[in-house]
Design an enzyme around this catalytic site. Sequence first.
Site: not given
Ligand code: 13P
Ligand code: ZN
Length: 269
Positions: A119, A142, A144, A214
Amino acid sequence: MKSVLDNRPALATEVYKVAEIAGYLWEKGWAERNGGNITVNITEHIDDEIKALPAISEIKSIGVTLPHLKGCYFYCKGTNKRMRDLARWPMQNGSIIRILDDCASYVIIADEPVMPTSELPSHLSVHNWFIETGKPYKASVHTHPIELVAMTHCKRFLEKDVATNLLWSMIPETKAFCPRGLGIIPYTLPGSNELAEATIRELDDYDVVMWEKHGVFAVDTDVMAAFDQIDVLNKSALIYIASKNMGFEPDGMSQEQMREMSKAFNLPK
Ligand code: 13P
Ligand code: ZN
Protein backbone atom coordinates in the site's frame (compact mmCIF):
# COMPACT_ATOMS: atom_id res chain seq x y z
CA MET A 1 22.92 -7.10 15.89
CA LYS A 2 23.72 -3.51 15.00
CA SER A 3 20.72 -1.28 14.23
CA VAL A 4 20.28 2.26 12.96
CA LEU A 5 18.16 2.77 16.09
CA ASP A 6 21.22 2.27 18.36
CA ASN A 7 22.08 5.48 20.24
CA ARG A 8 19.26 7.35 18.50
CA PRO A 9 16.55 7.54 21.19
CA ALA A 10 14.19 9.86 19.30
CA LEU A 11 14.18 7.66 16.20
CA ALA A 12 13.91 4.49 18.31
CA THR A 13 10.90 5.97 20.17
CA GLU A 14 9.03 6.53 16.88
CA VAL A 15 9.75 3.01 15.63
CA TYR A 16 8.86 1.40 18.98
CA LYS A 17 5.54 3.31 19.00
CA VAL A 18 4.77 1.54 15.71
CA ALA A 19 5.70 -1.79 17.33
CA GLU A 20 3.38 -1.09 20.28
CA ILE A 21 0.47 -0.27 17.97
CA ALA A 22 1.20 -3.35 15.82
CA GLY A 23 0.74 -5.45 18.97
CA TYR A 24 -2.61 -3.81 19.70
CA LEU A 25 -3.79 -4.42 16.12
CA TRP A 26 -2.97 -8.11 16.47
CA GLU A 27 -4.62 -8.39 19.92
CA LYS A 28 -7.78 -6.75 18.59
CA GLY A 29 -8.04 -9.29 15.78
CA TRP A 30 -7.67 -6.56 13.17
CA ALA A 31 -4.39 -7.89 11.74
CA GLU A 32 -4.87 -11.40 10.35
CA ARG A 33 -1.77 -12.77 8.62
CA ASN A 34 -0.01 -9.73 7.06
CA GLY A 35 -3.16 -7.54 7.24
CA GLY A 36 -2.68 -3.80 7.60
CA ASN A 37 0.28 -1.47 7.27
CA ILE A 38 1.83 1.55 8.96
CA THR A 39 4.19 4.27 7.71
CA VAL A 40 5.74 7.16 9.62
CA ASN A 41 7.61 10.18 8.25
CA ILE A 42 10.81 10.12 10.34
CA THR A 43 12.75 12.73 8.35
CA GLU A 44 13.10 15.03 11.39
CA HIS A 45 15.06 12.30 13.22
CA ILE A 46 17.53 11.64 10.41
CA ASP A 47 21.11 12.83 11.05
CA ASP A 48 24.03 13.26 8.63
CA GLU A 49 25.37 9.80 9.40
CA ILE A 50 22.08 8.19 8.31
CA LYS A 51 21.95 10.45 5.26
CA ALA A 52 25.35 9.04 4.25
CA LEU A 53 24.25 5.41 4.56
CA PRO A 54 24.39 3.51 1.27
CA ALA A 55 21.33 1.90 -0.27
CA ILE A 56 20.83 -1.77 0.63
CA SER A 57 18.28 -2.36 -2.14
CA GLU A 58 18.09 -1.59 -5.81
CA ILE A 59 16.18 1.55 -6.83
CA LYS A 60 12.42 0.89 -6.70
CA SER A 61 9.67 2.87 -8.39
CA ILE A 62 6.87 4.25 -6.18
CA GLY A 63 4.41 4.29 -9.10
CA VAL A 64 3.56 7.96 -8.62
CA THR A 65 5.63 11.17 -8.56
CA LEU A 66 5.49 12.95 -5.22
CA PRO A 67 7.37 16.28 -5.44
CA HIS A 68 7.18 17.14 -1.75
CA LEU A 69 8.89 13.94 -0.60
CA LYS A 70 12.33 14.62 -2.12
CA GLY A 71 14.95 13.49 0.43
CA CYS A 72 12.35 12.34 2.99
CA TYR A 73 12.75 9.19 5.09
CA PHE A 74 10.00 6.80 6.17
CA TYR A 75 9.70 3.81 8.44
CA CYS A 76 7.42 1.34 6.60
CA LYS A 77 5.92 -1.99 7.56
CA GLY A 78 7.25 -4.68 5.21
CA THR A 79 4.96 -6.22 2.64
CA ASN A 80 3.70 -9.64 3.65
CA LYS A 81 5.04 -9.13 7.18
CA ARG A 82 2.86 -9.88 10.20
CA MET A 83 1.88 -7.16 12.70
CA ARG A 84 2.39 -9.68 15.51
CA ASP A 85 5.99 -10.18 14.38
CA LEU A 86 6.56 -6.46 13.86
CA ALA A 87 5.43 -5.89 17.46
CA ARG A 88 8.51 -7.79 18.67
CA TRP A 89 11.00 -7.14 15.87
CA PRO A 90 10.15 -3.84 14.13
CA MET A 91 13.42 -3.62 12.18
CA GLN A 92 13.13 -7.17 10.84
CA ASN A 93 9.50 -6.70 9.72
CA GLY A 94 9.80 -3.14 8.48
CA SER A 95 12.51 -0.93 7.06
CA ILE A 96 13.63 2.67 6.56
CA ILE A 97 13.45 4.06 3.04
CA ARG A 98 14.89 7.20 1.44
CA ILE A 99 12.97 8.97 -1.34
CA LEU A 100 15.30 9.81 -4.22
CA ASP A 101 15.68 13.14 -6.01
CA ASP A 102 13.37 12.16 -8.90
CA CYS A 103 10.55 11.99 -6.28
CA ALA A 104 9.29 8.84 -8.01
CA SER A 105 11.59 6.17 -6.57
CA TYR A 106 13.18 5.06 -3.33
CA VAL A 107 15.85 2.84 -1.83
CA ILE A 108 15.90 0.90 1.44
CA ILE A 109 18.71 2.05 3.75
CA ALA A 110 18.22 0.18 7.08
CA ASP A 111 18.36 -2.22 8.84
CA GLU A 112 17.60 -5.04 6.37
CA PRO A 113 16.31 -5.09 2.77
CA VAL A 114 12.66 -5.65 3.81
CA MET A 115 10.41 -4.55 0.91
CA PRO A 116 7.86 -1.93 2.04
CA THR A 117 4.10 -2.51 2.13
CA SER A 118 2.09 -3.02 -1.06
CA GLU A 119 0.00 0.00 0.00
CA LEU A 120 3.05 2.28 -0.36
CA PRO A 121 1.42 4.39 -3.15
CA SER A 122 -1.46 5.34 -0.82
CA HIS A 123 0.78 5.94 2.19
CA LEU A 124 3.37 8.05 0.38
CA SER A 125 0.76 10.02 -1.60
CA VAL A 126 -0.85 10.93 1.69
CA HIS A 127 2.49 11.99 3.26
CA ASN A 128 3.20 14.11 0.18
CA TRP A 129 -0.18 15.78 0.58
CA PHE A 130 0.47 16.50 4.30
CA ILE A 131 3.62 18.45 3.39
CA GLU A 132 1.97 20.17 0.42
CA THR A 133 -0.92 21.40 2.57
CA GLY A 134 1.17 22.18 5.68
CA LYS A 135 -0.48 19.58 7.90
CA PRO A 136 1.43 18.50 11.04
CA TYR A 137 0.58 14.83 10.37
CA LYS A 138 3.39 12.27 10.31
CA ALA A 139 1.75 8.83 10.56
CA SER A 140 -0.72 6.71 8.60
CA VAL A 141 -2.25 3.44 9.75
CA HIS A 142 -4.20 0.98 7.61
CA THR A 143 -5.95 -1.91 9.39
CA HIS A 144 -8.91 -4.29 9.07
CA PRO A 145 -11.22 -3.59 12.09
CA ILE A 146 -13.84 -6.32 12.01
CA GLU A 147 -16.99 -4.43 12.99
CA LEU A 148 -16.28 -1.30 10.93
CA VAL A 149 -15.52 -3.42 7.84
CA ALA A 150 -18.71 -5.44 8.45
CA MET A 151 -20.74 -2.21 8.33
CA THR A 152 -19.50 -1.52 4.77
CA HIS A 153 -21.32 -4.63 3.55
CA CYS A 154 -24.57 -2.66 3.97
CA LYS A 155 -25.37 -0.05 1.29
CA ARG A 156 -27.05 2.32 3.77
CA PHE A 157 -23.79 2.80 5.68
CA LEU A 158 -21.91 3.74 2.50
CA GLU A 159 -23.99 6.89 1.98
CA LYS A 160 -22.21 10.08 2.97
CA ASP A 161 -22.00 10.52 6.75
CA VAL A 162 -24.62 7.87 7.59
CA ALA A 163 -22.02 5.69 9.37
CA THR A 164 -20.34 8.79 10.86
CA ASN A 165 -23.55 10.04 12.46
CA LEU A 166 -24.53 6.60 13.72
CA LEU A 167 -21.06 5.99 15.24
CA TRP A 168 -20.87 9.47 16.78
CA SER A 169 -24.28 8.93 18.39
CA MET A 170 -23.32 5.69 20.22
CA ILE A 171 -21.10 7.30 22.91
CA PRO A 172 -20.03 10.96 23.31
CA GLU A 173 -16.27 10.30 23.18
CA THR A 174 -16.38 9.11 19.57
CA LYS A 175 -17.30 12.56 18.29
CA ALA A 176 -14.83 14.20 20.67
CA PHE A 177 -11.89 12.01 19.64
CA CYS A 178 -12.73 11.39 15.98
CA PRO A 179 -14.16 14.84 15.31
CA ARG A 180 -14.02 14.77 11.51
CA GLY A 181 -15.84 11.42 11.24
CA LEU A 182 -15.43 8.49 8.84
CA GLY A 183 -15.12 9.07 5.09
CA ILE A 184 -16.16 6.32 2.68
CA ILE A 185 -14.27 5.22 -0.42
CA PRO A 186 -16.09 2.81 -2.76
CA TYR A 187 -14.33 -0.52 -3.30
CA THR A 188 -11.03 -0.03 -5.17
CA LEU A 189 -8.22 -2.51 -5.87
CA PRO A 190 -5.82 -2.72 -2.87
CA GLY A 191 -2.39 -1.22 -3.55
CA SER A 192 -3.55 0.73 -6.63
CA ASN A 193 -2.81 4.34 -7.54
CA GLU A 194 -6.59 4.87 -7.90
CA LEU A 195 -7.00 3.94 -4.24
CA ALA A 196 -4.23 6.40 -3.33
CA GLU A 197 -5.93 9.24 -5.26
CA ALA A 198 -9.36 8.50 -3.77
CA THR A 199 -7.84 8.39 -0.28
CA ILE A 200 -6.29 11.85 -0.61
CA ARG A 201 -9.54 13.34 -1.91
CA GLU A 202 -11.46 11.97 1.06
CA LEU A 203 -8.82 13.02 3.63
CA ASP A 204 -9.68 16.63 2.79
CA ASP A 205 -12.78 16.15 4.95
CA TYR A 206 -11.91 13.23 7.24
CA ASP A 207 -8.94 11.89 9.28
CA VAL A 208 -10.20 8.31 8.99
CA VAL A 209 -11.47 6.85 5.74
CA MET A 210 -13.03 3.47 5.06
CA TRP A 211 -11.94 1.45 2.06
CA GLU A 212 -15.24 -0.38 1.36
CA LYS A 213 -15.16 -4.12 2.26
CA HIS A 214 -11.43 -3.84 3.08
CA GLY A 215 -10.33 -1.66 6.00
CA VAL A 216 -9.71 1.81 7.37
CA PHE A 217 -6.90 4.28 6.71
CA ALA A 218 -6.25 6.81 9.48
CA VAL A 219 -3.84 9.72 9.71
CA ASP A 220 -2.58 11.85 12.58
CA THR A 221 0.45 13.48 14.19
CA ASP A 222 1.75 10.12 15.37
CA VAL A 223 0.85 6.45 15.14
CA MET A 224 -0.77 6.41 18.63
CA ALA A 225 -3.17 9.20 17.75
CA ALA A 226 -4.08 7.60 14.39
CA PHE A 227 -4.80 4.30 16.17
CA ASP A 228 -6.96 6.06 18.81
CA GLN A 229 -9.24 7.47 16.13
CA ILE A 230 -9.86 4.00 14.68
CA ASP A 231 -10.29 2.53 18.16
CA VAL A 232 -13.04 4.97 19.21
CA LEU A 233 -14.91 4.43 15.93
CA ASN A 234 -14.76 0.67 16.27
CA LYS A 235 -15.88 0.92 19.93
CA SER A 236 -19.00 2.69 18.68
CA ALA A 237 -19.57 -0.04 16.08
CA LEU A 238 -19.32 -2.62 18.89
CA ILE A 239 -21.92 -0.75 20.99
CA TYR A 240 -24.24 -0.64 17.96
CA ILE A 241 -23.82 -4.37 17.37
CA ALA A 242 -24.22 -5.21 21.09
CA SER A 243 -27.53 -3.32 21.09
CA LYS A 244 -28.72 -5.16 17.97
CA ASN A 245 -27.68 -8.47 19.58
CA MET A 246 -29.80 -7.56 22.62
CA GLY A 247 -32.69 -7.33 20.21
CA PHE A 248 -33.23 -3.60 19.79
CA GLU A 249 -32.16 -0.73 17.52
CA PRO A 250 -30.12 1.65 19.73
CA ASP A 251 -31.67 5.11 20.21
CA GLY A 252 -28.36 6.92 19.81
CA MET A 253 -27.69 10.38 21.22
CA SER A 254 -30.07 13.00 19.82
CA GLN A 255 -28.96 15.60 17.26
CA GLU A 256 -29.37 18.19 20.03
CA GLN A 257 -27.04 16.25 22.36
CA MET A 258 -24.47 15.95 19.55
CA ARG A 259 -24.67 19.71 18.81
CA GLU A 260 -24.14 20.34 22.52
CA MET A 261 -20.99 18.12 22.40
CA SER A 262 -19.62 20.01 19.39
CA LYS A 263 -20.07 23.32 21.20
CA ALA A 264 -18.60 22.14 24.52
CA PHE A 265 -15.57 20.51 22.87
CA ASN A 266 -15.17 23.13 20.13
CA LEU A 267 -15.44 20.47 17.40
CA PRO A 268 -15.24 21.25 13.66
CA LYS A 269 -18.51 19.52 12.64
P1 13P B 1 1.07 -5.57 3.01
O1 13P B 1 1.49 -6.85 3.70
O2 13P B 1 1.67 -5.44 1.64
O3 13P B 1 1.32 -4.37 3.90
O4 13P B 1 -0.51 -5.64 2.75
C1 13P B 1 -1.44 -5.77 3.78
C2 13P B 1 -2.76 -5.13 3.47
O5 13P B 1 -3.57 -4.97 4.38
C3 13P B 1 -3.06 -4.68 2.10
O6 13P B 1 -4.18 -3.88 2.06
ZN1 ZN C 1 -5.52 -4.10 3.80
